[in-house]
Design an enzyme around this catalytic site. Structure first.
Site, PDB file in Angstrom:
ATOM      1  N   THR A  22       0.809  -1.239   0.000  1.00 59.86           N
ATOM      2  CA  THR A  22       0.000   0.000   0.000  1.00 59.86           C
ATOM      3  C   THR A  22       0.831   1.273   0.000  1.00 59.86           C
ATOM      4  O   THR A  22       0.294   2.358   0.217  1.00 59.86           O
ATOM      5  CB  THR A  22      -0.960   0.024   1.222  1.00 59.86           C
ATOM      6  OG1 THR A  22      -0.178   0.083   2.423  1.00 59.86           O
ATOM      7  CG2 THR A  22      -1.868  -1.187   1.247  1.00 59.86           C
ATOM      8  N   ASP A  46       0.003  -5.111   3.850  1.00 60.98           N
ATOM      9  CA  ASP A  46       1.220  -4.457   4.346  1.00 60.98           C
ATOM     10  C   ASP A  46       1.035  -2.942   4.351  1.00 60.98           C
ATOM     11  O   ASP A  46       0.672  -2.348   3.338  1.00 60.98           O
ATOM     12  CB  ASP A  46       2.397  -4.821   3.422  1.00 60.98           C
ATOM     13  CG  ASP A  46       3.696  -4.205   3.912  1.00 60.98           C
ATOM     14  OD1 ASP A  46       4.380  -4.860   4.719  1.00 60.98           O
ATOM     15  OD2 ASP A  46       4.004  -3.064   3.519  1.00 60.98           O
ATOM     16  N   TYR A  51       3.274   5.626   5.296  1.00 63.02           N
ATOM     17  CA  TYR A  51       2.462   5.589   4.063  1.00 63.02           C
ATOM     18  C   TYR A  51       1.199   6.455   4.219  1.00 63.02           C
ATOM     19  O   TYR A  51       0.463   6.660   3.251  1.00 63.02           O
ATOM     20  CB  TYR A  51       2.038   4.161   3.690  1.00 63.02           C
ATOM     21  CG  TYR A  51       3.151   3.147   3.555  1.00 63.02           C
ATOM     22  CD1 TYR A  51       4.486   3.527   3.434  1.00 63.02           C
ATOM     23  CD2 TYR A  51       2.851   1.782   3.528  1.00 63.02           C
ATOM     24  CE1 TYR A  51       5.488   2.574   3.318  1.00 63.02           C
ATOM     25  CE2 TYR A  51       3.852   0.830   3.405  1.00 63.02           C
ATOM     26  CZ  TYR A  51       5.163   1.226   3.306  1.00 63.02           C
ATOM     27  OH  TYR A  51       6.142   0.271   3.196  1.00 63.02           O
ATOM     28  N   LYS A  80       4.691  -1.063  10.605  1.00 63.31           N
ATOM     29  CA  LYS A  80       6.127  -0.848  10.878  1.00 63.31           C
ATOM     30  C   LYS A  80       6.371   0.329  11.825  1.00 63.31           C
ATOM     31  O   LYS A  80       5.600   1.293  11.837  1.00 63.31           O
ATOM     32  CB  LYS A  80       6.854  -0.595   9.547  1.00 63.31           C
ATOM     33  CG  LYS A  80       6.478  -1.622   8.481  1.00 63.31           C
ATOM     34  CD  LYS A  80       7.225  -1.479   7.185  1.00 63.31           C
ATOM     35  CE  LYS A  80       6.635  -2.395   6.128  1.00 63.31           C
ATOM     36  NZ  LYS A  80       5.532  -1.803   5.346  1.00 63.31           N
ATOM     37  N   HIS A 113      11.042  -0.399  10.529  1.00 65.83           N
ATOM     38  CA  HIS A 113      10.993  -0.046   9.098  1.00 65.83           C
ATOM     39  C   HIS A 113      12.389   0.170   8.494  1.00 65.83           C
ATOM     40  O   HIS A 113      12.653  -0.230   7.364  1.00 65.83           O
ATOM     41  CB  HIS A 113      10.144   1.220   8.910  1.00 65.83           C
ATOM     42  CG  HIS A 113       9.537   1.343   7.552  1.00 65.83           C
ATOM     43  ND1 HIS A 113       8.371   2.017   7.298  1.00 65.83           N
ATOM     44  CD2 HIS A 113       9.935   0.869   6.348  1.00 65.83           C
ATOM     45  CE1 HIS A 113       8.092   1.952   6.017  1.00 65.83           C
ATOM     46  NE2 HIS A 113       9.024   1.264   5.415  1.00 65.83           N
ATOM     47  N   LEU A 214       7.833  -5.412  -8.508  1.00 60.92           N
ATOM     48  CA  LEU A 214       7.622  -5.060  -9.914  1.00 60.92           C
ATOM     49  C   LEU A 214       8.469  -3.853 -10.308  1.00 60.92           C
ATOM     50  O   LEU A 214       8.323  -3.300 -11.391  1.00 60.92           O
ATOM     51  CB  LEU A 214       6.136  -4.765 -10.163  1.00 60.92           C
ATOM     52  CG  LEU A 214       5.171  -5.878  -9.730  1.00 60.92           C
ATOM     53  CD1 LEU A 214       3.723  -5.423  -9.887  1.00 60.92           C
ATOM     54  CD2 LEU A 214       5.421  -7.150 -10.527  1.00 60.92           C
ATOM     55  N   ASN A 275      -2.410  -9.723  -9.970  1.00 62.04           N
ATOM     56  CA  ASN A 275      -1.226  -9.954  -9.137  1.00 62.04           C
ATOM     57  C   ASN A 275      -1.397 -11.066  -8.110  1.00 62.04           C
ATOM     58  O   ASN A 275      -0.419 -11.507  -7.513  1.00 62.04           O
ATOM     59  CB  ASN A 275      -0.818  -8.650  -8.420  1.00 62.04           C
ATOM     60  CG  ASN A 275      -0.322  -7.594  -9.381  1.00 62.04           C
ATOM     61  OD1 ASN A 275      -0.065  -7.878 -10.547  1.00 62.04           O
ATOM     62  ND2 ASN A 275      -0.205  -6.366  -8.911  1.00 62.04           N
TER      63      ASN A 275
HETATM   64  P1  A2P Z   1      -0.900   0.703 -10.544  1.00 62.69           P
HETATM   65  O1  A2P Z   1      -1.165   1.015  -9.092  1.00 62.69           O
HETATM   66  O2  A2P Z   1      -1.408   1.762 -11.478  1.00 62.69           O
HETATM   67  O3  A2P Z   1      -1.331  -0.704 -10.920  1.00 62.69           O
HETATM   68  P2  A2P Z   1       5.762  -2.356  -6.731  1.00 62.69           P
HETATM   69  O4  A2P Z   1       4.759  -3.266  -6.110  1.00 62.69           O
HETATM   70  O5  A2P Z   1       6.967  -3.021  -7.289  1.00 62.69           O
HETATM   71  O6  A2P Z   1       6.109  -1.180  -5.844  1.00 62.69           O
HETATM   72  O7  A2P Z   1       5.082  -1.741  -8.038  1.00 62.69           O
HETATM   73  C1  A2P Z   1       3.962  -0.950  -7.976  1.00 62.69           C
HETATM   74  C2  A2P Z   1       3.802  -0.228  -9.294  1.00 62.69           C
HETATM   75  O8  A2P Z   1       3.591  -1.194 -10.340  1.00 62.69           O
HETATM   76  C3  A2P Z   1       2.609   0.663  -9.269  1.00 62.69           C
HETATM   77  O9  A2P Z   1       2.945   1.840  -9.956  1.00 62.69           O
HETATM   78  C4  A2P Z   1       1.530  -0.113 -10.007  1.00 62.69           C
HETATM   79  O10 A2P Z   1       0.698   0.762 -10.739  1.00 62.69           O
HETATM   80  C5  A2P Z   1       2.321  -0.974 -10.965  1.00 62.69           C
HETATM   81  N1  A2P Z   1       1.704  -2.309 -11.140  1.00 62.69           N
HETATM   82  C6  A2P Z   1       1.140  -3.071 -10.190  1.00 62.69           C
HETATM   83  N2  A2P Z   1       0.713  -4.237 -10.696  1.00 62.69           N
HETATM   84  C7  A2P Z   1       1.003  -4.207 -12.010  1.00 62.69           C
HETATM   85  C8  A2P Z   1       0.809  -5.117 -13.085  1.00 62.69           C
HETATM   86  N3  A2P Z   1       0.215  -6.293 -12.882  1.00 62.69           N
HETATM   87  N4  A2P Z   1       1.235  -4.740 -14.321  1.00 62.69           N
HETATM   88  C9  A2P Z   1       1.848  -3.537 -14.518  1.00 62.69           C
HETATM   89  N5  A2P Z   1       2.066  -2.649 -13.544  1.00 62.69           N
HETATM   90  C10 A2P Z   1       1.651  -2.966 -12.305  1.00 62.69           C
END
Ligand code: A2P
Length: 317
Positions: A22, A46, A51, A80, A113, A214, A275
């Site tokens: 989050t 989480d 945040y 955290k 944290h 990601l 996801n």
């Molecule tokens: P969004 O909130 O618009 O989906 P991380 O978890 O590595 O911090 O990454 C989070 C980022 O990756 C966010 O900007 C999110 O954007 C994007 N994101 C989350 N899930 C996906 C997905 N399945 N495909 C592409 N981008 C994703």
């Protein structure tokens, strides 16, 4: 589809391997996305005081609990101790504040944290005349961990752990603790796999959770520099095409198959569902090896958004 994989913590507790991240989600975004996530089957959530969304998370969870759609035991809530609370005398106060905001009696996992400390002030962190963050350099990990053990004994946290600590810092806590850390939360993804740190944790019974799985798209504005786009990697794309899965699903599944839990963040309903839809396929060993070989030791979240923090004696990287 519900999460079908658990990570066993040292005391026998189970943590769903796939959680909902989050960070960088506003109240409005979190309210909508957390509802989507709970519908999709996420039970591991989480958050952190920094945040600024614990209150909204508490509000949504309370609605689900009061409606009888969930029981508290089904949830695994992680929060955290913030950087301005990283001192022994602050642990209970900050945990109780998080519990009040989350409207809960206990959290399932409470993490320190960061291993460094900044002064506690009302409002944003203090900056000096060089536009660097003011540091509190008396951080004492041993005393701090004792205070973490105390909140666990008092039942305010079912499990306690660390985030962003390095191997030397973790070893020092192991050497001086009554209760070992149950979990280490670190940046982990194809470009920063940290195999030695992960192996060290596993050999000490410490579970590992990957943040930024990601690559934290969008973080570049916060860091004021370019960051690599994991979602464009051709090797991952090819494996995803072969499996008829998305690139994000392959990145997440790679972590799960390495025995690492992970907390992707999304505020988009379709991607929230995508996801957690990770449990009807497997990456074969030869493709796991190709993904393992993508490691380049590239850290995205280096705390560059805290100017001057690397001067703290407990800066971990
Ligand atoms: P969004 O909130 O618009 O989906 P991380 O978890 O590595 O911090 O990454 C989070 C980022 O990756 C966010 O900007 C999110 O954007 C994007 N994101 C989350 N899930 C996906 C997905 N399945 N495909 C592409 N981008 C994703």
């Amino acid at each position: 589809m519900a999460c079908k994989m658990d990570i066993l913590l040292a005391n026998g507790a189970r943590m769903p391997a796939l959680g909902f991240g989050t960070w960088r989600a506003s109240d409005e975004e979190v309210e909508k996305a957390l509802n989507e996530a709970l519908i999709a089957g996420y039970r591991h959530i989480d958050t952190a005081p920094v945040y600024l969304n614990e209150k909204m998370i508490g509000k949504v969870l309370k609605q689900w609990l009061e409606a009888g759609k969930l029981t508290r035991e089904e949830l695994f809530i992680v929060t955290k101790l913030p950087p301005h609370g990283t001192r022994a005398c602050s642990v209970e106060k900050f945990l109780k504040r998080s519990l009040a905001d989350l409207q809960m009696e206990y959290v399932d996992l409470y993490l320190i944290h960061v291993p460094f400390t900044v002064p506690e002030v009302d409002g944003p962190f203090l900056m000096n005349e060089d536009k660097e963050i003011v540091l509190e350099t008396t951080t004492d990990h041993i005393a701090l961990w004792k205070a973490m053990e105390k909140v666990r004994e008092d039942g305010l946290a079912r499990n306690i752990g660390l985030s962003n600590f390095n191997q030397r810092q973790i070893q020092r806590i192991i050497d001086n603790c009554q209760i070992k850390p149950a979990n280490l939360q670190i940046e982990n993804h194809i470009y920063l796999q940290q195999p030695e740190l992960v192996k060290f944790c596993k050999s000490n019974g410490i579970s590992v959770t990957a943040y930024s799985p990601l690559g934290s798209k969008g973080i570049e504005t916060l860091l004021n520099r370019e960051v690599p786009n994991l979602l464009e990697n051709p090797v991952v794309k090819e494996i995803a095409n072969k499996l008829r899965k998305s690139v994000a699903q392959v990145l997440l599944r790679h972590l799960l198959q390495r025995g690492i839990s992970t907390i992707p963040k999304s505020t988009n309903a379709k991607r929230v569902r995508e996801n957690i839809d990770l449990f009807d396929f497997k990456i074969e060993d030869s493709d796991m090896a190709l993904l393992d070989a993508l490691d380049q030791n590239i850290r995205i979240c280096d705390f560059g958004f805290f100017p001057g923090i690397s001067k703290h004696p407990e800066f971990p990287f």
